[in-house]
Design an enzyme around this catalytic site. Structure first.
Site, mmCIF file in Angstrom:
data_model
loop_
_atom_site.group_PDB
_atom_site.id
_atom_site.type_symbol
_atom_site.label_atom_id
_atom_site.label_comp_id
_atom_site.label_asym_id
_atom_site.label_seq_id
_atom_site.Cartn_x
_atom_site.Cartn_y
_atom_site.Cartn_z
ATOM 1 N N ASP A 297 0.862 -1.183 0.000
ATOM 2 C CA ASP A 297 0.000 0.000 0.000
ATOM 3 C C ASP A 297 0.894 1.227 0.000
ATOM 4 O OD1 ASP A 297 -2.295 1.586 0.112
ATOM 5 O OD2 ASP A 297 -2.601 1.335 2.260
ATOM 6 N N HIS A 298 0.300 2.378 -0.228
ATOM 7 C CA HIS A 298 0.965 3.653 -0.007
ATOM 8 C C HIS A 298 0.459 4.236 1.312
ATOM 9 C CE1 HIS A 298 1.493 4.023 -4.621
ATOM 10 N NE2 HIS A 298 2.616 3.637 -4.080
ATOM 11 N N TYR A 471 -5.239 4.106 0.321
ATOM 12 C CA TYR A 471 -6.235 3.201 -0.297
ATOM 13 C C TYR A 471 -5.724 2.627 -1.626
ATOM 14 C CZ TYR A 471 -9.154 5.792 3.032
ATOM 15 O OH TYR A 471 -9.656 6.398 4.153
ATOM 16 N N HIS A 472 -4.472 2.144 -1.602
ATOM 17 C CA HIS A 472 -3.870 1.567 -2.801
ATOM 18 C C HIS A 472 -3.399 0.130 -2.550
ATOM 19 C CE1 HIS A 472 -2.724 5.958 -4.091
ATOM 20 N NE2 HIS A 472 -4.008 5.697 -4.242
ATOM 21 N N PRO A 473 -4.263 -0.770 -2.084
ATOM 22 C CA PRO A 473 -3.819 -2.149 -1.867
ATOM 23 C C PRO A 473 -3.444 -2.802 -3.196
ATOM 24 C CG PRO A 473 -6.212 -2.019 -1.697
ATOM 25 C CD PRO A 473 -5.700 -0.599 -1.790
#
Length: 556
Positions: A297-298, A471-473
């Site tokens: 993630d980020h 919110y970058h899984p």
């Protein structure tokens, strides 16, 4: 009770999100194949999704969001974090922030080095061009007639220009197009907004394609598992209206359910760590221990400042102002409702010796959280900042064999000490940017972390308490060489160890890309469609991206 439905398709696409919508459109394009899309969510019609400035609403609504949460994160003091995923036509492209970033060229060259042959920058650039219609991008580097319209904000608020100018004053480059030749630097942000509307994968790809007689979509469908005969995928079992049905695939099943639900469906279907599956009473079809692992993630922080002039979005947070903005958008698709408000950005390197940017900034002329909660009761501005290549990795695992139960999601944030060091660097570099002359007419006091937080320990405490997800899984079904025991899909998107099953979405990323993930996920759908149809890939590009000529010795 399983009811056999008189439905067959050549290709069954599971998920109508970013990659799924693209593949549904491309696989049905020539009219030769019957394509069926299965989607758990419902319609995306309505202003809360289609109005860009309403972006904080759908990601917090159970109507549109799966409502996933992480396990307690031990390095964040046991906090659980939200993990929004789109449960609607268009998937997460219908609830995201509409920020468009391709990723850095070297991200894709790294994929290739990690075993994703044919996915280097020279290979993927032609697919980015095929999918885009760029408005204002760098000529020769951008697409001109693709389904995805990419636009820029009008930057009417002077704070947008102050942020870019402050970066220049601090010694960073200014880039005219971070999605073109040069990502590194400060510049205009790009967004998937067209004629004032969210330009999701559904609007760009799926809805126009649904007019074809060979493409159909089933909504409100919970996919339970992929059906196999031996190791050959032959169909999908799904639940709808309390009844369990089957649909059969004449050619292939294509999973595009995202980084959380794709590994969930694989595990429910018997593809994963055999020992783990046995413990849940699931019969193993293929022992792939990498399924659900490598979750990335980020992570991000907000640095917030008060603004000394009453020019920020704070003045528009009242009901009357919101109502007028909404009315203007409903009538004319214009005004503040027609932007995501992310109109300036930056990609910089944290230190000398880092070859390409590892820090991203989203600048916003307001002091408010990404989810729309906790607005500061004053005029302010903020930068969302965080490391692009966090070393901490987690997993997604079934909680049980019940398809209706949410999986366990564990990012393991900050488990690698280097991530804390990277965040300290982010904070200090951002303070320097905000201290530049360009912000002199606007800069008040620092809201967060707060001027008193100066020491390493104080900054580390702030990070642990306030770090959030961007919110970058991604990465949970990693692409790699077929001989790699931890790879889940091969470079042609075939799930390793079985036949007639492909997977294409953000879960296949071996390493997370720079910036927001919607752009590269759409590209994955474009390229995967060619693999599925057996077409020759687009000819590789010979364009060379800009890399700082003295990156080994200087930070900017």
């Amino acid at each position: 009770m399983v009811e056999d439905v008189d439905t067959q398709a050549d290709f069954i696409v599971v998920g109508s999100g970013s990659a799924g919508s693209v593949m549904a459109a491309r696989l049905s394009e020539d009219g030769a194949h019957k394509v069926l899309v299965l989607e758990y969510g419902g319609t995306d019609i309505g202003p809360l999704i289609q109005m860009p400035s309403a972006l904080s609403y759908p990601m917090n609504m159970s109507l549109y969001d799966w409502g996933y949460e992480t396990e307690p994160e031990p390095h964040l003091g046991g906090r659980t974090l939200a993990c929004p995923r789109g449960k609607v036509v268009g998937g997460s492209s219908s609830i995201n922030g509409m920020v468009y970033v391709r990723g850095h060229a070297l991200d894709f060259d790294t994929w290739e080095e990690m075993g994703a042959a044919g996915w280097g920058y020279r290979h993927v650039l032609p697919y980015f061009k095929r999918m885009e219609t760029s408005h204002g991008g760098q000529e020769g580097w951008r697409g001109e007639n693709g389904p995805l319209h990419v636009t820029r904000g009008r930057r009417l608020n002077p704070l947008y220009k102050a942020f870019i100018e402050a970066g220049r004053q601090a010694g960073y480059p200014v880039t005219r197009d971070y999605n073109g030749e040069q990502q590194e630097g400060f510049g205009d942000f790009e967004m998937t907004v067209w004629r004032g509307r969210r330009w999701s994968a559904a609007n760009a790809y799926l809805k126009p394609a649904l007019s074809r007689p060979n493409l159909s979509k089933l909504s409100r469908v919970l996919v339970r598992r992929v059906l196999f005969e031996g190791r050959k995928a032959v169909g999908v079992e799904y639940e709808r209206g309390g009844q369990i049905h089957k649909v059969m695939a004449n050619r292939e099943v294509v999973l595009a359910a995202g980084s959380i639900n794709s590994p969930k469906i694989l595990q429910l279907s018997g593809i994963g760590n055999a020992e783990f599956l046995k413990g849940l009473g699931i019969e193993t079809v293929a022992n792939r221990p990498g399924v659900g692992e490598n979750l990335q993630d980020h992570p991000e922080l907000l640095m917030q400042m008060t603004c000394t002039q009453p020019i920020t979005l704070y003045k528009h947070l009242g009901l009357v102002s919101k109502g007028l903005i909404g009315l203007q958008w409903l009538l004319f698709k214009s005004g503040l409702g027609a932007t995501n408000h992310f109109e300036s950005c930056a990609f910089i390197r944290s230190k000398a010796g880092v070859r390409y940017p590892d820090i991203q900034y989203h600048f916003l002329p307001a002091a408010i959280r990404y989810d729309g909660k906790s607005p500061v009761a004053d005029h302010g501005f903020q930068a969302h900042m965080g490391p692009m290549r966090s070393k901490s990795k987690g997993w997604v695992r079934l909680r049980s064999g019940d398809p209706r139960e949410a999986p366990r999601i564990f990012f393991n944030y900050l488990s690698d000490p280097a991530d804390l060091q990277d965040f300290r660097t982010c904070i200090r570099l951002t303070r320097e940017i905000f201290s530049q002359e360009a912000f002199d007419p606007f800069r008040g006091h620092e809201i967060s972390p707060g001027a008193e937080a100066q020491s390493d320990d104080a900054l580390d405490d702030f990070v642990r308490q306030h770090m959030e997800s961007a919110y970058h899984p991604s990465g949970t079904c990693r692409m790699g060489d077929a001989d790699d025991p931890m790879a889940v899909v091969d470079p042609e998107n075939r799930v390793i160890g079985v036949d007639n099953l492909r997977l294409a979405d953000s879960s296949i990323m071996p390493q997370i890309t720079n910036g927001n993930l919607n752009g590269p996920t759409l590209m994955i759908g474009e390229k995967a469609a060619d693999h599925i149809l057996g077409r020759d890939p687009l000819p590789p590009s010979n364009q060379r991206p800009w890399i700082h000529p003295d990156w080994e010795n200087v930070q900017r």
